[in-house]
Design an enzyme around this catalytic site. Structure first.
Site, PDB file in Angstrom:
ATOM      1  N   GLY A  48       0.846  -1.193   0.000  1.00 24.71           N
ATOM      2  CA  GLY A  48       0.000   0.000   0.000  1.00 24.71           C
ATOM      3  C   GLY A  48       0.878   1.237   0.000  1.00 24.71           C
ATOM      4  O   GLY A  48       0.814   2.074   0.890  1.00 24.71           O
ATOM      5  N   SER A  51       0.213   6.202  -1.656  1.00 28.47           N
ATOM      6  CA  SER A  51      -0.341   7.471  -1.173  1.00 28.47           C
ATOM      7  C   SER A  51      -0.433   7.442   0.346  1.00 28.47           C
ATOM      8  O   SER A  51      -0.200   6.411   0.975  1.00 28.47           O
ATOM      9  CB  SER A  51      -1.733   7.722  -1.783  1.00 28.47           C
ATOM     10  OG  SER A  51      -2.637   6.730  -1.351  1.00 28.47           O
ATOM     11  N   TYR A  53      -0.188   7.447   4.268  1.00 27.51           N
ATOM     12  CA  TYR A  53       0.829   6.978   5.208  1.00 27.51           C
ATOM     13  C   TYR A  53       1.768   5.940   4.598  1.00 27.51           C
ATOM     14  O   TYR A  53       2.925   5.843   4.987  1.00 27.51           O
ATOM     15  CB  TYR A  53       0.156   6.414   6.462  1.00 27.51           C
ATOM     16  CG  TYR A  53      -0.338   7.483   7.411  1.00 27.51           C
ATOM     17  CD1 TYR A  53       0.537   8.443   7.914  1.00 27.51           C
ATOM     18  CD2 TYR A  53      -1.663   7.532   7.832  1.00 27.51           C
ATOM     19  CE1 TYR A  53       0.102   9.422   8.799  1.00 27.51           C
ATOM     20  CE2 TYR A  53      -2.100   8.510   8.719  1.00 27.51           C
ATOM     21  CZ  TYR A  53      -1.212   9.453   9.202  1.00 27.51           C
ATOM     22  OH  TYR A  53      -1.636  10.420  10.078  1.00 27.51           O
ATOM     23  N   PHE A  74      -2.098  -0.592  -6.126  1.00 25.05           N
ATOM     24  CA  PHE A  74      -3.056  -0.882  -7.191  1.00 25.05           C
ATOM     25  C   PHE A  74      -3.488   0.453  -7.788  1.00 25.05           C
ATOM     26  O   PHE A  74      -4.358   1.122  -7.242  1.00 25.05           O
ATOM     27  CB  PHE A  74      -4.261  -1.619  -6.593  1.00 25.05           C
ATOM     28  CG  PHE A  74      -5.034  -2.456  -7.572  1.00 25.05           C
ATOM     29  CD1 PHE A  74      -4.596  -2.659  -8.874  1.00 25.05           C
ATOM     30  CD2 PHE A  74      -6.218  -3.071  -7.175  1.00 25.05           C
ATOM     31  CE1 PHE A  74      -5.312  -3.451  -9.768  1.00 25.05           C
ATOM     32  CE2 PHE A  74      -6.951  -3.865  -8.062  1.00 25.05           C
ATOM     33  CZ  PHE A  74      -6.497  -4.052  -9.359  1.00 25.05           C
ATOM     34  N   ALA A 112      -3.009  -6.251  -4.022  1.00 26.82           N
ATOM     35  CA  ALA A 112      -2.162  -6.698  -2.901  1.00 26.82           C
ATOM     36  C   ALA A 112      -2.815  -7.817  -2.094  1.00 26.82           C
ATOM     37  O   ALA A 112      -2.144  -8.491  -1.316  1.00 26.82           O
ATOM     38  CB  ALA A 112      -1.838  -5.516  -1.990  1.00 26.82           C
ATOM     39  N   LEU A 139      -2.670  -0.856   3.701  1.00 29.46           N
ATOM     40  CA  LEU A 139      -3.733  -0.939   2.698  1.00 29.46           C
ATOM     41  C   LEU A 139      -4.991  -0.250   3.213  1.00 29.46           C
ATOM     42  O   LEU A 139      -5.378  -0.444   4.354  1.00 29.46           O
ATOM     43  CB  LEU A 139      -4.084  -2.405   2.404  1.00 29.46           C
ATOM     44  CG  LEU A 139      -3.114  -3.222   1.565  1.00 29.46           C
ATOM     45  CD1 LEU A 139      -3.774  -4.542   1.189  1.00 29.46           C
ATOM     46  CD2 LEU A 139      -2.662  -2.501   0.318  1.00 29.46           C
ATOM     47  N   TYR A 235     -16.631   5.578  13.873  1.00 27.70           N
ATOM     48  CA  TYR A 235     -15.319   4.983  13.625  1.00 27.70           C
ATOM     49  C   TYR A 235     -15.021   3.857  14.612  1.00 27.70           C
ATOM     50  O   TYR A 235     -15.293   2.696  14.337  1.00 27.70           O
ATOM     51  CB  TYR A 235     -14.222   6.067  13.639  1.00 27.70           C
ATOM     52  CG  TYR A 235     -13.001   5.610  12.876  1.00 27.70           C
ATOM     53  CD1 TYR A 235     -12.783   6.007  11.571  1.00 27.70           C
ATOM     54  CD2 TYR A 235     -12.091   4.714  13.440  1.00 27.70           C
ATOM     55  CE1 TYR A 235     -11.686   5.543  10.841  1.00 27.70           C
ATOM     56  CE2 TYR A 235     -11.004   4.249  12.727  1.00 27.70           C
ATOM     57  CZ  TYR A 235     -10.804   4.669  11.439  1.00 27.70           C
ATOM     58  OH  TYR A 235      -9.729   4.194  10.734  1.00 27.70           O
ATOM     59  N   LYS A 244     -10.480  -2.698  13.006  1.00 28.47           N
ATOM     60  CA  LYS A 244      -9.216  -2.251  13.596  1.00 28.47           C
ATOM     61  C   LYS A 244      -8.887  -3.047  14.865  1.00 28.47           C
ATOM     62  O   LYS A 244      -7.715  -3.255  15.186  1.00 28.47           O
ATOM     63  CB  LYS A 244      -9.265  -0.749  13.883  1.00 28.47           C
ATOM     64  CG  LYS A 244      -9.371   0.109  12.612  1.00 28.47           C
ATOM     65  CD  LYS A 244      -8.204  -0.117  11.647  1.00 28.47           C
ATOM     66  CE  LYS A 244      -8.223   0.809  10.453  1.00 28.47           C
ATOM     67  NZ  LYS A 244      -7.147   0.532   9.497  1.00 28.47           N
ATOM     68  N   THR A 275      -6.922  12.194   3.786  1.00 29.99           N
ATOM     69  CA  THR A 275      -6.570  11.200   2.772  1.00 29.99           C
ATOM     70  C   THR A 275      -7.851  10.916   1.997  1.00 29.99           C
ATOM     71  O   THR A 275      -8.939  11.307   2.425  1.00 29.99           O
ATOM     72  CB  THR A 275      -6.072   9.872   3.389  1.00 29.99           C
ATOM     73  OG1 THR A 275      -7.136   9.314   4.177  1.00 29.99           O
ATOM     74  CG2 THR A 275      -4.849  10.065   4.261  1.00 29.99           C
TER      75      THR A 275
END
Length: 400
Positions: A48, A51, A53, A74, A112, A139, A235, A244, A275
């Site tokens: 990944g 772009s 991080y 990708f 990936a 990713l 989140y 996460k 992002t």
């Protein structure tokens, strides 16, 4: 062609190759200005890498530690009629500067999540580097094609349990709205964990370890975000949070495997930044506009590159006091400044006061908009946007 931004929802459908290259050069210049990373890695795989991080990690490794890097991503190349993705131009720019400076850089463009990507990377490491000593897993994909069955699994950005209602920004019209999102089903939560959780990270690390391409002392890190009570419903307490949490589970499993070769695994919890991934999360643009203003006023604002350099230099490769560098779940906390009580309290106080009339004055919404456009290579200092730009950028890349 002359390239101008075209924005649709939270995506800019055009990108500027010269602006993207300038962004990458700015991050490289920042990294060099900070000096060499003591005890840094020397042969690094970034999954990944194009772009956000992931790109900043590749830059920190290469230009902060002199590392050879392999990047997996990708992205779509440009043609003579259409611009490519920003990540393509970012990777082309990275490759160009790395080669200018005599650094090894190879890139793989493909899915990936696929077994083919893992096999290709392993062959490349064996052929060119022998072994690697760091793996960055960064990713951020909304979908995952399962390698064994070909099934396509999709993630969702939804709360769990009850609908989520909150103030947000309509970023197309620059007005405050009330956003409402229905809760995720159990199936959607499970799917989000499959896509955004730690399973694929484990598959990568197992494949690399079984192939014998991980050097003694290999470190691996995957990126996460926890945030504060302002964003928790959508989140950390939502479907994404469950994914996460699965990253934390995977980290512990990988850590015990790497311990056999004197290595280790960590999740790094990073601060919120602009992002493509974060702009898609309802509430995030408004929260970002607020937290940027508060952190800038306190002199502690950081972008992707600042964060990642600090992670490499002060956390991951800081051998002086390792016990103090992680929380009780063995996570590297780079969100420490964002989550300071004075920062969060200022955001809580600001939240109910923001309206259409004062949005630009009371928050850093203009900075948010500028940073968003910069992701796609627009609004970058020193770039002439009225000049012709070549949308085709070729570099050394293995396409799967």
């Amino acid at each position: 062609m002359i390239i101008k931004p075209k924005i649709r929802g939270f995506i800019c459908t055009t990108t500027h190759p010269v602006g993207c290259e300038q962004n990458v050069r700015e991050q490289i210049a920042f990294t060099k200005s900070k000096g060499a990373i003591e005890n840094g890695p020397k042969k690094v795989l970034v999954i990944g890498a194009s772009s956000g991080y992931g790109l900043s990690s590749r830059i920190a490794a290469a230009f902060g530690s002199g590392a050879a890097t392999i990047g997996v991503f990708f992205e779509k190349p440009g043609t003579d009629k259409k611009t490519g993705t920003a990540g393509w131009y970012n990777s082309a720019a990275f490759d160009k500067v790395a080669k200018e400076e005599g650094l090894y850089a190879k890139s793989i463009n493909g899915d990936a999540f696929s077994n083919e990507a893992r096999a290709t990377v392993i062959d490349l490491i064996k052929q060119d580097l022998g072994q690697i000593d760091m793996v960055v897993y960064s990713l951020a994909s909304p979908v995952r094609k399962m390698p064994e069955t070909g099934e396509v699994v999709r993630s969702v950005l939804k709360p769990i349990g009850q609908p989520y209602r909150s103030t947000a920004i309509d970023t197309n019209k620059d007005v405050i709205i009330e956003a409402e999102i229905e809760p995720a089903t159990e199936e959607e939560v499970a799917a989000t964990t499959t896509v955004m959780g730690g399973q694929d990270w484990e598959l990568w690390m197992s494949a690399l370890q079984e192939a014998g391409v991980l050097a003694e002392g290999t470190r691996t890190v995957a990126y996460s975000y926890i945030g504060s009570d302002i964003t928790w419903p959508i989140y950390w307490h939502g479907a994404l949070g469950k994914a996460k949490e699965d990253l934390d589970r995977a980290s512990a499993a990988i850590d015990s495997q790497l311990a056999k070769i004197g290595g280790g695994a960590n999740v790094a919890v990073l601060k919120s930044v602009v992002t493509q991934a974060s702009s898609a999360i309802p509430v995030m643009p408004l929260y970002l506009a607020m937290v940027f203003k508060v952190m800038r006023e306190k002199g502690i604002h950081e972008g992707c590159m600042d964060q990642i350099y600090r992670m490499f230099a002060e956390r991951l490769y800081n051998n002086h006091n390792p016990a103090e560098l992680t929380d009780d779940k063995n996570r590297l906390r780079l969100d420490d400044w964002e989550l300071r009580e004075d920062v969060q309290q200022a955001c809580r106080e600001l939240w109910p006061k923001v309206n259409d009339a004062n949005l630009f004055a009371e928050t850093d919404y203009q900075l948010y908009k500028d940073e968003f456009l910069k992701l796609f290579g627009f609004g970058v200092d020193g770039v002439d946007y009225d000049a012709e730009a070549n949308p085709e950028a070729d570099f050394e890349v293995i396409t799967l």
